[in-house]
Design a protein around this motif. Structure first.
Motif, PDB file in Angstrom:
ATOM      1  N   LEU A  15      11.067  -6.654 -15.376  1.00 43.13           N
ATOM      2  CA  LEU A  15      11.373  -5.298 -15.824  1.00 43.13           C
ATOM      3  C   LEU A  15      11.192  -5.130 -17.329  1.00 43.13           C
ATOM      4  O   LEU A  15      10.745  -4.077 -17.784  1.00 43.13           O
ATOM      5  CB  LEU A  15      12.820  -4.961 -15.432  1.00 43.13           C
ATOM      6  N   GLU A  16      11.516  -6.152 -18.103  1.00 44.41           N
ATOM      7  CA  GLU A  16      11.582  -6.001 -19.554  1.00 44.41           C
ATOM      8  C   GLU A  16      10.431  -6.628 -20.329  1.00 44.41           C
ATOM      9  O   GLU A  16      10.203  -6.284 -21.483  1.00 44.41           O
ATOM     10  CB  GLU A  16      12.897  -6.615 -20.065  1.00 44.41           C
ATOM     11  N   SER A  17       9.713  -7.568 -19.722  1.00 45.22           N
ATOM     12  CA  SER A  17       8.694  -8.289 -20.487  1.00 45.22           C
ATOM     13  C   SER A  17       7.429  -7.448 -20.655  1.00 45.22           C
ATOM     14  O   SER A  17       7.228  -6.437 -19.975  1.00 45.22           O
ATOM     15  CB  SER A  17       8.341  -9.605 -19.788  1.00 45.22           C
ATOM     16  N   ASP A  18       6.579  -7.902 -21.563  1.00 42.54           N
ATOM     17  CA  ASP A  18       5.301  -7.229 -21.811  1.00 42.54           C
ATOM     18  C   ASP A  18       4.152  -7.907 -21.070  1.00 42.54           C
ATOM     19  O   ASP A  18       2.978  -7.651 -21.373  1.00 42.54           O
ATOM     20  CB  ASP A  18       4.998  -7.234 -23.317  1.00 42.54           C
ATOM     21  N   LEU A  19       4.478  -8.760 -20.129  1.00 41.90           N
ATOM     22  CA  LEU A  19       3.428  -9.439 -19.369  1.00 41.90           C
ATOM     23  C   LEU A  19       2.635  -8.445 -18.533  1.00 41.90           C
ATOM     24  O   LEU A  19       3.164  -7.435 -18.063  1.00 41.90           O
ATOM     25  CB  LEU A  19       4.046 -10.495 -18.445  1.00 41.90           C
ATOM     26  N   GLU A  20       1.370  -8.747 -18.361  1.00 37.17           N
ATOM     27  CA  GLU A  20       0.521  -7.911 -17.518  1.00 37.17           C
ATOM     28  C   GLU A  20       0.720  -8.333 -16.062  1.00 37.17           C
ATOM     29  O   GLU A  20       0.299  -9.411 -15.652  1.00 37.17           O
ATOM     30  CB  GLU A  20      -0.950  -8.073 -17.923  1.00 37.17           C
ATOM     31  N   LEU A  21       1.370  -7.471 -15.292  1.00 41.88           N
ATOM     32  CA  LEU A  21       1.697  -7.781 -13.908  1.00 41.88           C
ATOM     33  C   LEU A  21       0.554  -7.389 -12.980  1.00 41.88           C
ATOM     34  O   LEU A  21      -0.135  -6.380 -13.199  1.00 41.88           O
ATOM     35  CB  LEU A  21       2.977  -7.058 -13.482  1.00 41.88           C
ATOM     36  N   ALA A  22       0.331  -8.167 -11.959  1.00 44.39           N
ATOM     37  CA  ALA A  22      -0.706  -7.875 -10.954  1.00 44.39           C
ATOM     38  C   ALA A  22      -0.022  -7.797  -9.593  1.00 44.39           C
ATOM     39  O   ALA A  22       0.775  -8.656  -9.230  1.00 44.39           O
ATOM     40  CB  ALA A  22      -1.776  -8.965 -10.954  1.00 44.39           C
ATOM     41  N   TRP A  23      -0.389  -6.765  -8.813  1.00 43.69           N
ATOM     42  CA  TRP A  23       0.297  -6.487  -7.555  1.00 43.69           C
ATOM     43  C   TRP A  23      -0.654  -6.571  -6.375  1.00 43.69           C
ATOM     44  O   TRP A  23      -1.866  -6.401  -6.520  1.00 43.69           O
ATOM     45  CB  TRP A  23       0.931  -5.096  -7.585  1.00 43.69           C
ATOM     46  N   GLU A  24      -0.080  -6.808  -5.215  1.00 45.15           N
ATOM     47  CA  GLU A  24      -0.818  -6.692  -3.961  1.00 45.15           C
ATOM     48  C   GLU A  24      -0.248  -5.506  -3.207  1.00 45.15           C
ATOM     49  O   GLU A  24       0.883  -5.535  -2.726  1.00 45.15           O
ATOM     50  CB  GLU A  24      -0.677  -7.954  -3.106  1.00 45.15           C
ATOM     51  N   PHE A  25      -1.037  -4.439  -3.099  1.00 42.26           N
ATOM     52  CA  PHE A  25      -0.577  -3.235  -2.429  1.00 42.26           C
ATOM     53  C   PHE A  25      -1.038  -3.230  -0.978  1.00 42.26           C
ATOM     54  O   PHE A  25      -2.155  -3.629  -0.668  1.00 42.26           O
ATOM     55  CB  PHE A  25      -1.097  -1.985  -3.144  1.00 42.26           C
ATOM     56  N   PRO A  26      -0.181  -2.767  -0.065  1.00 42.96           N
ATOM     57  CA  PRO A  26      -0.582  -2.693   1.348  1.00 42.96           C
ATOM     58  C   PRO A  26      -1.671  -1.653   1.538  1.00 42.96           C
ATOM     59  O   PRO A  26      -1.906  -0.806   0.660  1.00 42.96           O
ATOM     60  CB  PRO A  26       0.721  -2.290   2.048  1.00 42.96           C
ATOM     61  N   PRO A  27      -2.358  -1.670   2.688  1.00 46.13           N
ATOM     62  CA  PRO A  27      -3.386  -0.652   2.951  1.00 46.13           C
ATOM     63  C   PRO A  27      -2.800   0.744   2.870  1.00 46.13           C
ATOM     64  O   PRO A  27      -1.606   0.957   3.140  1.00 46.13           O
ATOM     65  CB  PRO A  27      -3.846  -0.983   4.375  1.00 46.13           C
ATOM     66  N   ALA A  28      -3.635   1.691   2.463  1.00 49.75           N
ATOM     67  CA  ALA A  28      -3.167   3.074   2.300  1.00 49.75           C
ATOM     68  C   ALA A  28      -2.609   3.634   3.590  1.00 49.75           C
ATOM     69  O   ALA A  28      -1.619   4.359   3.605  1.00 49.75           O
ATOM     70  CB  ALA A  28      -4.316   3.949   1.791  1.00 49.75           C
ATOM     71  N   SER A  29      -3.231   3.285   4.720  1.00 49.72           N
ATOM     72  CA  SER A  29      -2.772   3.757   6.021  1.00 49.72           C
ATOM     73  C   SER A  29      -2.228   2.583   6.812  1.00 49.72           C
ATOM     74  O   SER A  29      -2.947   1.641   7.122  1.00 49.72           O
ATOM     75  CB  SER A  29      -3.926   4.425   6.786  1.00 49.72           C
ATOM     76  N   SER A  30      -0.930   2.630   7.128  1.00 50.46           N
ATOM     77  CA  SER A  30      -0.313   1.536   7.868  1.00 50.46           C
ATOM     78  C   SER A  30      -0.763   1.493   9.321  1.00 50.46           C
ATOM     79  O   SER A  30      -0.662   0.471   9.976  1.00 50.46           O
ATOM     80  CB  SER A  30       1.221   1.672   7.825  1.00 50.46           C
ATOM     81  N   SER A  31      -1.290   2.630   9.821  1.00 53.03           N
ATOM     82  CA  SER A  31      -1.695   2.674  11.222  1.00 53.03           C
ATOM     83  C   SER A  31      -3.070   2.046  11.453  1.00 53.03           C
ATOM     84  O   SER A  31      -3.392   1.642  12.563  1.00 53.03           O
ATOM     85  CB  SER A  31      -1.712   4.129  11.717  1.00 53.03           C
ATOM     86  N   SER A  32      -3.886   1.979  10.426  1.00 54.91           N
ATOM     87  CA  SER A  32      -5.236   1.434  10.583  1.00 54.91           C
ATOM     88  C   SER A  32      -5.196  -0.085  10.530  1.00 54.91           C
ATOM     89  O   SER A  32      -4.734  -0.671   9.567  1.00 54.91           O
ATOM     90  CB  SER A  32      -6.145   1.974   9.477  1.00 54.91           C
ATOM     91  N   LYS A  33      -5.663  -0.695  11.612  1.00 53.15           N
ATOM     92  CA  LYS A  33      -5.660  -2.147  11.696  1.00 53.15           C
ATOM     93  C   LYS A  33      -6.930  -2.718  11.061  1.00 53.15           C
ATOM     94  O   LYS A  33      -7.963  -2.076  11.013  1.00 53.15           O
ATOM     95  CB  LYS A  33      -5.562  -2.590  13.150  1.00 53.15           C
ATOM     96  N   GLY A  34      -6.828  -3.929  10.613  1.00 48.50           N
ATOM     97  CA  GLY A  34      -7.993  -4.615  10.072  1.00 48.50           C
ATOM     98  C   GLY A  34      -8.199  -4.400   8.588  1.00 48.50           C
ATOM     99  O   GLY A  34      -9.002  -5.082   7.974  1.00 48.50           O
ATOM    100  N   LYS A  35      -7.466  -3.439   8.025  1.00 47.09           N
ATOM    101  CA  LYS A  35      -7.608  -3.194   6.590  1.00 47.09           C
ATOM    102  C   LYS A  35      -6.840  -4.245   5.809  1.00 47.09           C
ATOM    103  O   LYS A  35      -5.735  -4.621   6.167  1.00 47.09           O
ATOM    104  CB  LYS A  35      -7.096  -1.794   6.236  1.00 47.09           C
TER     105      LYS A  35
END
Length: 351
Positions: free
Chosen positions: A10-30
């Motif tokens: 929350l407080e550091s200046d580190l560059e964080l990298a995220w893994e976001f889920p597929p935009a559509s949860s209903s679409s399989k294989g994404k």
């Protein structure tokens, strides 16, 4: 250490990298969307260590080395002579009594970091390169990884309960519950859902993608209860208006699964000490670790102190496990849009 990780993110200046889920949860294989090649873990580990030392309020150990007198030292001997050597070869008593720096092992930090990280495909270990979804070989700390938003949100929820204080600070109705909750009485306060959501959101690091915490993530972290509050209405209003003035307010109480005993019977005693009656849905997050999926029949296995049973659904076997240590109670609750529809609910109470 987990709270130090939450503060660091929350407080550091580190560059964080995220893994976001597929935009559509209903679409399989994404596949999930990854930010770049991930964030470097070495700087994160160092910042976590610094935050931990600051939060603990000490940079050196309070335990001083015990001074042991040399039984062979003779007062009549010269300071420059000894049968074991000269005084310069020995550590002085003042040096032995000095406090030593308090160090947080890298392995401990990594153990607490792993649940909130995705590492594998594009990450390389400090000792070997990994090209699959499996963790780095030999549990070595990978060079890069991606943060998992939901797991970080769960960590932030712990942080909100343990470090935050609700404006209308109310204690749980159970007087003995604080002894079963890490953090003591302050963590035993009741939070209005809106206030908790606000405090929770403020503890989640910023992401490039819009992210809102979902209340279902509090499964196994907190318990909720609904209470009626009287609203403000006109004195000339009728009885129906008076009933409508009562609004249902959901409040949350910190009760982390990780802080409970690992023996089912002892765990349920702790659960009933905090809440007198449980539904199967409420108890499932705290008991599902004693339920395993069978590799052959795909049934579930309930592991108890004495017996093992195969077959059935997760809910039915959690109910079976509850039934061994509690008795069934059927109660009628008002539900529905108007809160007047009676529904029979099965709950379990301590024997």
């Amino acid at each position: 250490v987990a709270m130090a990780i939450a503060s660091t993110l929350l407080e550091s200046d580190l560059e964080l990298a995220w893994e976001f889920p597929p935009a559509s949860s209903s679409s399989k294989g994404k596949q999930a969307k990854l930010q770049g090649n991930g964030m470097r873990l070495a700087p994160l580990v160092e910042e976590v260590r610094c935050h931990w030392q600051n939060s603990e309020g000490v940079e050196t150990s309070s335990h001083r080395a015990r001074v042991v007198q040399n039984p062979y030292k003779q007062s009549q001997k010269s300071e420059s002579q000894s049968q074991f050597g000269t005084p310069s070869q020995f550590t002085s008593e003042s040096e032995l009594a000095k406090p030593t720096p308090l160090q947080l092992a890298e392995e401990v930090i990594w153990h607490c970091l792993r649940p909130i990280l995705r590492y594998g495909d594009t990450t390389s270990s400090t000792t070997s390169t990994t090209t699959s979804d499996a963790p780095a070989k030999g549990d070595a700390i990978p060079e890069r990884a991606h943060l998992l938003p939901d797991e970080v949100a769960k960590l932030a929820a712990h942080h909100a309960f343990l470090r935050g204080t609700p404006k209308n600070s109310q204690s749980s109705s159970s007087s003995s519950s604080s002894s079963h909750i890490p953090g003591g009485a302050s963590a035993n306060a009741l939070w209005d859902e809106d206030e908790l959501t606000e405090a929770w959101s403020m503890r989640i690091p910023s992401m490039s993608s819009r992210y809102e915490p979902r209340m279902e993530l509090l499964r196994g972290i907190a318990l909720s209860e609904i209470s009626k509050e009287e609203g403000v209405n006109d004195d000339d209003a009728g009885a129906d208006a008076q009933d409508d003035a009562e609004t249902a307010v959901r409040r949350w109480r910190y009760f982390p699964e990780e802080g409970l005993p690992l023996v089912p019977s002892a765990r349920m005693r702790a659960m009933f000490a905090v809440q007198t009656a449980w539904t199967v849905g409420e108890a499932a997050p705290y008991l599902e670790k004693f339920v395993e999926v069978g590799s052959i029949s795909r049934g579930v296995v309930v592991r108890d102190d004495a017996t093992t049973t195969k077959g059935g659904s997760l809910e039915s076997l959690v109910a079976e496990l509850l039934g061994r240590h509690a008795k069934v109670m059927r109660a009628t609750e008002k539900r529905g849009g108007d809160g007047k529809e009676g529904v029979t609910v099965v709950k379990y109470v301590a024997i």
